[in-house]
Write an enzyme that holds these catalytic residues in place. Structure first.
Site, PDB file in Angstrom:
ATOM      1  N   THR A 184      27.356  17.913 -10.134  1.00 56.87           N
ATOM      2  CA  THR A 184      27.813  16.638  -9.578  1.00 56.87           C
ATOM      3  C   THR A 184      28.464  15.729 -10.616  1.00 56.87           C
ATOM      4  O   THR A 184      28.895  14.628 -10.284  1.00 56.87           O
ATOM      5  CB  THR A 184      26.633  15.869  -8.960  1.00 56.87           C
ATOM      6  OG1 THR A 184      25.652  15.614  -9.988  1.00 56.87           O
ATOM      7  CG2 THR A 184      25.985  16.658  -7.834  1.00 56.87           C
ATOM      8  N   LYS A 185      28.565  16.189 -11.858  1.00 51.45           N
ATOM      9  CA  LYS A 185      29.034  15.309 -12.922  1.00 51.45           C
ATOM     10  C   LYS A 185      30.563  15.237 -12.972  1.00 51.45           C
ATOM     11  O   LYS A 185      31.272  15.974 -12.282  1.00 51.45           O
ATOM     12  CB  LYS A 185      28.480  15.789 -14.270  1.00 51.45           C
ATOM     13  CG  LYS A 185      26.957  15.692 -14.379  1.00 51.45           C
ATOM     14  CD  LYS A 185      26.473  14.269 -14.192  1.00 51.45           C
ATOM     15  CE  LYS A 185      25.013  14.068 -14.590  1.00 51.45           C
ATOM     16  NZ  LYS A 185      24.050  14.731 -13.699  1.00 51.45           N
TER      17      LYS A 185
END
Length: 386
Positions: A184-185
């Site tokens: 999710t980064k």
């Protein structure tokens, strides 16, 4: 009746470039640590203006071995924030030390630098600031305090790839800086992380500890003309990055500026839409520092609405909008309660948690989806305003 499309909270920005690079890596036969990892380390350290970079399997691994490399262990204390994911404080415990929490600034949601010194004791050995949501902590006073008390600074930059503090890249300031490349980064390798440092001896320690404690000379096993011989200097860990991860990271790094521009554009759309609505507080940002916009955390003042934050989230879910909450403060988790931590001691962290809603913000979104999120938030705010 047409079914409304759900907008997920987070989707990685992966396309044919990453897939091609992954295929090339698999065909090369280098599946674990190899030349792609070394290339990614070299390019990443240049990107963040660091002297050394060590690729790892997670930011959590980076925090753990940074603490150990800094000589932190049994009986020591490390000052950090209660408003973060538990990995930050868990790794302090894994190193044998004790987390000491300092409440957050209610505006930036980062550690309150004005409250750090009052928590320093003879046992304090390090400060572990967390750059919340991609906005940098106030690093000048943190570094000054560290120098005054001879403390190590280990930055949790899981949210802060691309972040700048007063023109300096995060990754070039503290003694150790730990990045995350989780799915999710802002920069994605699936799982993965990186530690940067300006000290060659520290970098050597990190490399040794990240791969079973094998000596520096044993690293030629991972070169094309590798040797069978190795020596173990320390009971290390299996924390290394793989070439599969690094191959994705190399492509993602090339796309960073493009991906960040999209995040900035969407954050600005949110800011313009929500800034005039009573009861909603947009994330703090300014012209001095560069925000990475890893998260867009909207804060809801339940006193201004007939529903609370949790119900606000439920209404967004009904409209097909994925959300999350960043974060459940560390002292609220059962383990930490059993250790004697009390969330009431950190009122700003508690207040931030009770109002926080993380909205979808990622380059895979299109402007139509952003506008749908805006419409949903505005409709709920209007319907349930007091």
């Amino acid at each position: 009746m047409n079914k409304v499309e759900n907008i997920p909270y987070a989707v990685p920005y992966i396309d044919d470039e990453e897939i091609k690079e992954l295929i090339d890596t698999v065909r090369s036969g280098w599946l674990s640590k190899g030349p792609k990892t070394v290339e990614f380390e070299n390019k990443f350290k240049k990107y963040v203006d660091a002297e050394h970079a060590i690729g790892l399997n997670s930011c959590t691994a980076g925090l753990h071995i940074s603490l150990i490399a800094a000589g932190i262990g049994e009986g020591d204390e490390v000052i950090t924030t209660p408003y973060t994911f538990v990995a930050s404080s868990n790794t302090i415990i894994h190193a044998g030390a004790t987390p000491v929490f300092v409440d957050i600034d209610p505006i930036t949601m980062n550690i309150d630098v004005n409250k750090i010194e009052e928590k320093i004791t003879q046992k304090t050995k390090a400060i572990l600031p967390v750059h919340f949501a991609g906005y940098p902590c106030d690093m000048d006073p943190i570094m000054e305090i560290a120098q005054k008390y001879n403390l190590t600074v280990i930055e949790d930059a899981a949210h802060a790839v691309y972040t700048q503090y007063k023109g300096k890249m995060i990754g070039s300031i503290g003694d150790y800086t730990c990045f995350s490349f989780y799915a999710t980064k802002n920069l994605v390798t699936g799982e993965g992380g990186m530690v940067t440092t300006g000290n060659e001896e520290s970098a050597d320690k990190l490399r040794v500890m990240s791969l079973h404690g094998m000596s520096k000379n044993a690293w030629n096993r991972y070169a094309e003309k590798g040797s069978w011989y190795y020596e173990v200097e320390y009971p290390g860990f299996k924390y290394n990055m793989t070439d599969i991860q690094a191959s994705m990271g190399l492509v993602q790094l090339e796309k960073m500026q493009k991906m960040q521009q999209i995040r900035e554009d969407y954050a600005e759309m949110y800011n313009k839409a929500f800034s005039g609505i009573k009861g909603l507080t947009i994330p703090f940002s300014d012209e001095v520092n560069r925000h990475a916009w890893h998260l867009y955390v909207l804060r809801v003042d339940s006193k201004k609405f007939s529903i609370d934050r949790s119900e606000f989230i439920e209404k967004l879910t009904e409209k097909g909008i994925g959300t999350s909450v960043h974060f459940i403060p560390v002292p609220m988790h059962p383990y930490y309660k059993r250790q004697g931590y009390n969330i009431e001691d950190y009122p700003n962290a508690l207040a931030a948690y009770e109002g926080a809603i993380s909205l979808p913000l990622y380059p895979k979104m299109d402007k139509g989806q952003v506008n749908r999120v805006i419409q949903a938030v505005c409709e709920i705010a209007e319907t349930y305003k007091r």
